[in-house]
Scaffold this motif. Sequence first.
Motif, PDB file in Angstrom:
ATOM      1  N   LEU A  98       0.859  -1.185   0.000  1.00 62.34           N
ATOM      2  CA  LEU A  98       0.000   0.000   0.000  1.00 62.34           C
ATOM      3  C   LEU A  98       0.895   1.235   0.000  1.00 62.34           C
ATOM      4  O   LEU A  98       1.692   1.443   0.916  1.00 62.34           O
ATOM      5  N   ALA A  99       0.764   2.047  -1.048  1.00 60.13           N
ATOM      6  CA  ALA A  99       1.607   3.245  -1.205  1.00 60.13           C
ATOM      7  C   ALA A  99       0.680   4.429  -1.483  1.00 60.13           C
ATOM      8  O   ALA A  99       0.815   5.124  -2.484  1.00 60.13           O
ATOM      9  N   SER A 100      -0.275   4.625  -0.573  1.00 65.33           N
ATOM     10  CA  SER A 100      -1.342   5.610  -0.835  1.00 65.33           C
ATOM     11  C   SER A 100      -0.993   7.024  -0.384  1.00 65.33           C
ATOM     12  O   SER A 100      -1.844   7.904  -0.400  1.00 65.33           O
ATOM     13  N   GLY A 101       0.255   7.269   0.018  1.00 64.45           N
ATOM     14  CA  GLY A 101       0.680   8.636   0.304  1.00 64.45           C
ATOM     15  C   GLY A 101       0.139   9.175   1.618  1.00 64.45           C
ATOM     16  O   GLY A 101      -0.045   8.442   2.584  1.00 64.45           O
ATOM     17  N   CYS A 102      -0.122  10.478   1.622  1.00 67.90           N
ATOM     18  CA  CYS A 102      -0.540  11.117   2.884  1.00 67.90           C
ATOM     19  C   CYS A 102      -1.579  12.188   2.577  1.00 67.90           C
ATOM     20  O   CYS A 102      -1.835  12.497   1.420  1.00 67.90           O
ATOM     21  N   TRP A 253       0.678 -10.266   4.869  1.00 63.55           N
ATOM     22  CA  TRP A 253       0.663 -10.079   3.413  1.00 63.55           C
ATOM     23  C   TRP A 253       0.569  -8.599   3.012  1.00 63.55           C
ATOM     24  O   TRP A 253       0.598  -8.265   1.825  1.00 63.55           O
ATOM     25  N   LEU A 254       0.461  -7.719   4.004  1.00 61.67           N
ATOM     26  CA  LEU A 254       0.290  -6.287   3.697  1.00 61.67           C
ATOM     27  C   LEU A 254       1.494  -5.493   4.188  1.00 61.67           C
ATOM     28  O   LEU A 254       1.893  -5.605   5.350  1.00 61.67           O
ATOM     29  N   SER A 255       2.068  -4.661   3.302  1.00 57.50           N
ATOM     30  CA  SER A 255       3.173  -3.780   3.715  1.00 57.50           C
ATOM     31  C   SER A 255       2.819  -2.346   3.339  1.00 57.50           C
ATOM     32  O   SER A 255       2.223  -2.105   2.282  1.00 57.50           O
ATOM     33  N   LEU A 256       3.230  -1.421   4.175  1.00 52.88           N
ATOM     34  CA  LEU A 256       3.010  -0.004   3.887  1.00 52.88           C
ATOM     35  C   LEU A 256       4.309   0.610   3.388  1.00 52.88           C
ATOM     36  O   LEU A 256       5.381   0.279   3.871  1.00 52.88           O
ATOM     37  N   CYS A 257       4.171   1.548   2.473  1.00 51.57           N
ATOM     38  CA  CYS A 257       5.346   2.040   1.769  1.00 51.57           C
ATOM     39  C   CYS A 257       5.235   3.552   1.540  1.00 51.57           C
ATOM     40  O   CYS A 257       4.137   4.066   1.322  1.00 51.57           O
ATOM     41  N   GLY A 258       6.350   4.264   1.568  1.00 49.81           N
ATOM     42  CA  GLY A 258       6.348   5.711   1.298  1.00 49.81           C
ATOM     43  C   GLY A 258       5.639   6.483   2.395  1.00 49.81           C
ATOM     44  O   GLY A 258       5.633   6.082   3.562  1.00 49.81           O
ATOM     45  N   ASN A 259       5.013   7.598   2.026  1.00 51.77           N
ATOM     46  CA  ASN A 259       4.356   8.461   3.018  1.00 51.77           C
ATOM     47  C   ASN A 259       3.170   7.778   3.686  1.00 51.77           C
ATOM     48  O   ASN A 259       2.697   8.238   4.718  1.00 51.77           O
ATOM     49  N   CYS A 260       2.685   6.722   3.100  1.00 47.68           N
ATOM     50  CA  CYS A 260       1.604   5.950   3.724  1.00 47.68           C
ATOM     51  C   CYS A 260       2.117   5.248   4.982  1.00 47.68           C
ATOM     52  O   CYS A 260       1.375   5.068   5.953  1.00 47.68           O
TER      53      CYS A 260
END
Length: 287
Positions: A98-102, A253-260
Amino acid sequence: MAAALSAEATGVSRILLVERTNQLGGVLPQCIHRGFGRGYFGEDLTGPEYAERFIRRIVQSHIRVLTRTTVLQLNRDQTALFSGSAGLTQVSFTRCILASGCRERSIGSLPVWGTRPAGIFTAGAAQKLVNLGHYHLGSEIVILGSGDIGQIMARQFVQAGARVVAMIEQKAVLGGLARNQRECIRAYQIPVILRATIDEILGDRRISGVTVRHLDTGYTQRLECDTLVTALGLIPEQELTDPLRQAHGLPDWLSLCGNCAYIHEIVDSVTTQAEKLGATCGQGESI
Ligand SMILES: Cc1cc2nc3c(=O)[nH]c(=O)nc-3n(C[C@H](O)[C@H](O)[C@H](O)COP(=O)(O)OP(=O)(O)OC[C@H]3O[C@@H](n4cnc5c(N)ncnc54)[C@H](O)[C@@H]3O)c2cc1C
């Protein structure tokens, strides 16, 4: 994009990249100033130039891209619900990054008196309206908060011929990166009021001014302006994870990435984190 490319390089054969807007790159297309890629590429790029380097690689890859498609839900059974041009679609996957930002903290989160007339923008929204929409937002600008986006916009307003009346910061020092303080605030002689906040917004249909309160003395002063821009900080956009949170955190199975995941000051560190995460995906997975 960096996570998807890195996952493909490790041998993941089925990758789907889903983006709500009509273009890839997240906030980068609206960041037309330089300052991107000094760490990762050793070059001083604009946001669109930085994004373009990854978009080109995505186009040449086997990664499937869906733009204008919003992820509405991530479910415990490793399915996701999308809304896009084909209507509602459900897909299943083995791994999700998940790379949904901020999102930006808005004026509504502060105890500020007054009406909510036209002319109040978060710094990121102002940046998008000016750089992608080519709107003229105002001529006499007050900026509340001294985050990086506010500092970058202060410089851009002055370059466009507007007057930045003041940047108001509650702390005793400016926020943001040292290079933005130097290149945006000091270089353009933006007036800064430290240890102060805004108590009231003045104006009926359009903002006409603000009441500034000095925190150490209680002294208040009125500043006239036709636009208020807020740079109050960023909040990771993790709403999709709410139904998935368990006592011990997120499913594996879920990783958070970037500003998310957490707020990164520079895009280079988003890219590096994303590449490391993509490389942890295994062959045979679908992400
Ligand atoms: C205004 C501004 C100025 C900056 N200036 C600099 C700078 O000078 N130098 C520098 O190095 N860094 C700078 N940065 C930091 C850097 O650009 C960002 O940290 C980085 O680009 C963030 O990348 P991201 O992928 O985490 O998030 P984003 O770029 O925000 O991307 C998130 C994407 O997810 C999409 N999305 C969200 N939710 C959904 C959903 N439910 N379904 C489908 N899609 C969804 C969004 O539409 C968006 O495209 C700046 C950042 C901002 C905001």
